[in-house]
Design an enzyme around this catalytic site. Structure first.
Site, short mmCIF file in Angstrom:
data_model
loop_
_atom_site.label_atom_id
_atom_site.label_comp_id
_atom_site.label_asym_id
_atom_site.label_seq_id
_atom_site.Cartn_x
_atom_site.Cartn_y
_atom_site.Cartn_z
N ASP A 54 0.86 -1.19 0.00
CA ASP A 54 0.00 0.00 0.00
C ASP A 54 0.89 1.24 0.00
O ASP A 54 2.06 1.18 0.37
CB ASP A 54 -0.91 0.01 1.24
CG ASP A 54 -1.80 1.26 1.28
OD1 ASP A 54 -2.35 1.61 0.22
OD2 ASP A 54 -1.93 1.88 2.35
N SER A 55 0.28 2.35 -0.38
CA SER A 55 1.00 3.63 -0.36
C SER A 55 1.30 4.08 1.07
O SER A 55 2.11 4.97 1.28
CB SER A 55 0.15 4.70 -1.04
OG SER A 55 -1.07 4.84 -0.34
N CYS A 92 -4.12 -0.97 -2.33
CA CYS A 92 -4.14 0.47 -2.58
C CYS A 92 -4.89 0.67 -3.88
O CYS A 92 -4.53 0.08 -4.90
CB CYS A 92 -2.71 0.97 -2.71
SG CYS A 92 -2.57 2.69 -3.25
N GLU A 141 -3.72 9.26 7.65
CA GLU A 141 -2.27 9.05 7.89
C GLU A 141 -1.81 9.83 9.12
O GLU A 141 -0.88 9.43 9.80
CB GLU A 141 -1.44 9.49 6.67
CG GLU A 141 -1.60 8.61 5.43
CD GLU A 141 -0.88 7.25 5.50
OE1 GLU A 141 0.20 7.17 6.12
OE2 GLU A 141 -1.42 6.27 4.96
N CYS A 144 -10.92 3.51 -1.42
CA CYS A 144 -9.57 3.82 -0.93
C CYS A 144 -9.45 3.06 0.38
O CYS A 144 -10.37 3.07 1.20
CB CYS A 144 -9.42 5.32 -0.69
SG CYS A 144 -7.86 5.77 0.11
N HIS A 158 -7.86 3.58 2.94
CA HIS A 158 -7.85 4.39 4.16
C HIS A 158 -9.28 4.59 4.70
O HIS A 158 -9.47 4.80 5.89
CB HIS A 158 -7.27 5.79 3.89
CG HIS A 158 -5.79 5.80 3.69
ND1 HIS A 158 -5.20 5.46 2.51
CD2 HIS A 158 -4.78 6.14 4.55
CE1 HIS A 158 -3.88 5.58 2.63
NE2 HIS A 158 -3.60 6.00 3.85
#
Lengths: 268, 268
Positions: A9-10, A72, A151, A184, A186
């Site tokens: 993942d990013s 991701c 994040e 996404c 996240h």
């Protein structure tokens, strides 16, 4: 030693996929790599995303993975075709599992999709949905504020709620959409807030949960599932600050029990 | 001509899988074969079920199918390993998709499963669930009255309700089960009644819906999905009385629009 499933993942978003993989496939050892140093991928060019993704893949191939999960959406949107073509292990991304679950869920063929600018710009969900069912009407919306907020560890409370409410204005009052894809990885960390804002009548699909399920199907089709009962050991790597990474990891896995072999910095 | 997906069942129950396949994969032509003459398979021996299943498969192979869906839990339980081994087209059954969906759904690892005597006796669901997640507690119950009731067209009303209530007594008051798998493709036709009897808190999983979704995943992994926009033509065959078969088909598909090439009697 049991061969692990590689997950990239990013940043930390892919940990929601790891969480579901542990829950749905508790016998499988996992190795996670988050490119936290260069997160978010959303605003980056296709070429950059492809290059970074390949760097992560090369790191994991050296760890002898049996399968790759691109956890991701942006990396899936830009790099999965290339990866499918060039790797000889099974590869799955998060977009098709989310699309399939949404098609199963919708009763009127109106599906909303929220994601990073990159994912929305790529139209990868629109393509995946319409390839299966041409009638699907897609409402797509980029929410560039969400991934950076996660994040930073801002997952709930009035500020998170304000950002979610404001970002979702263009679709939250749509009178036909009955299903919304969190496009996404996240976003499952904001799922409760998102569900509150769009209302109880909208079925919110987490591409993370769905990807874990399709990982199970893929292991099965390729006959590479692990079924011995020994507890697996998991490995975690991040390219950026390890302290923040460990902090967010602890928050995501606060109710889970599992054994960790490694949490380390990775140089790509 | 587009190659069809072949779907087999012991009778009309597999039409619930066909219904979901049409909804979730509207570009795919289907060819259905129901062995209504010899239904139900539930009380039959393993050898009989295997032999009948192979007879159906040979019928469909001559029709040039690109993939096989065993839309019958009993046939899946007894014949899928053999079919996997000997056929060179992808084969999926209804048991693993149902098991995976139940694992995704359950929050406390207590899963109920109802099916025919054959399916329950085979312990195929128990094996599929525990192979993925050893902790799962399985409560299984044979409901031999359900499939014949559906084949007769008795799908709702006080008599259906009475039979369902009485059959489910051994599990309907269980205080831990949070997920119940309908482990027979006839049972989705009784889903509303079953849901009422077990209560709203239990998540009822239809292996039919889940199998349609995994058919989509399987087509994708094998790169044999159809994505042109031409409406597919479907074919239906039954080994028994065509009048009852057409009547039940019309009831199952009363809200659907699709184009039929053939509804015919099949001699195996």
């Amino acid at each position: 030693m049991k061969k692990p499933i590689g997950v990239i993942d990013s940043g930390v978003g892919g940990l929601t996929v790891v969480h579901e993989l542990m829950r749905q496939l508790p016998k499988e050892p996992l190795i996670y790599l988050g490119d936290t140093e260069r997160c978010p991928y959303g605003p980056r060019t296709e070429e950059e995303v492809k290059q970074f993704t390949w760097e992560m893949v090369h790191f994991l191939l050296k760890k002898n993975i049996k399968m790759l999960v691109i956890a991701c959406n942006t990396a899936t949107a830009f790099a999965i075709n290339d990866l499918h073509e060039k790797l000889d292990i099974p590869v799955i991304g998060v977009i098709k599992p989310g699309a399939r679950a949404a098609i199963k869920s919708t009763e009127n063929d109106y599906i909303g999709i929220i994601g990073t600018e990159g994912t929305i710009r790529s139209e990868a969900y629109n393509d995946a949905l319409r390839q299966i069912k041409s009638e699907i009407e897609v409402l797509s919306l980029a929410c560039p504020a969400f991934a950076p907020m996660v994040e930073k560890g801002l997952l709930e409370g009035p500020e998170a709620r304000r950002v979610v409410e404001k970002s979702l204005v263009p679709i939250s009052k749509h009178d036909k959409m009955d299903t919304l894809i969190l496009g996404c990885t996240h976003y499952p960390l904001l799922k409760d807030t998102i569900q509150e804002v769009v209302g109880e009548d909208i079925k919110v699909i987490s591409s993370s949960e769905e990807t874990a399920r399709e990982t199970s199907t893929t292991l099965d089709i390729h006959q590479i599932a692990d079924d011995d009962d020994q507890s697996p050991l998991h490995q975690f790597y991040a390219t950026g600050d390890l302290e923040i990474f460990i902090d967010i990891t602890q928050r995501i896995f606060k109710d889970s029990q599992f054994e960790v072999l490694t949490i380390k910095h990775a140089d790509l």
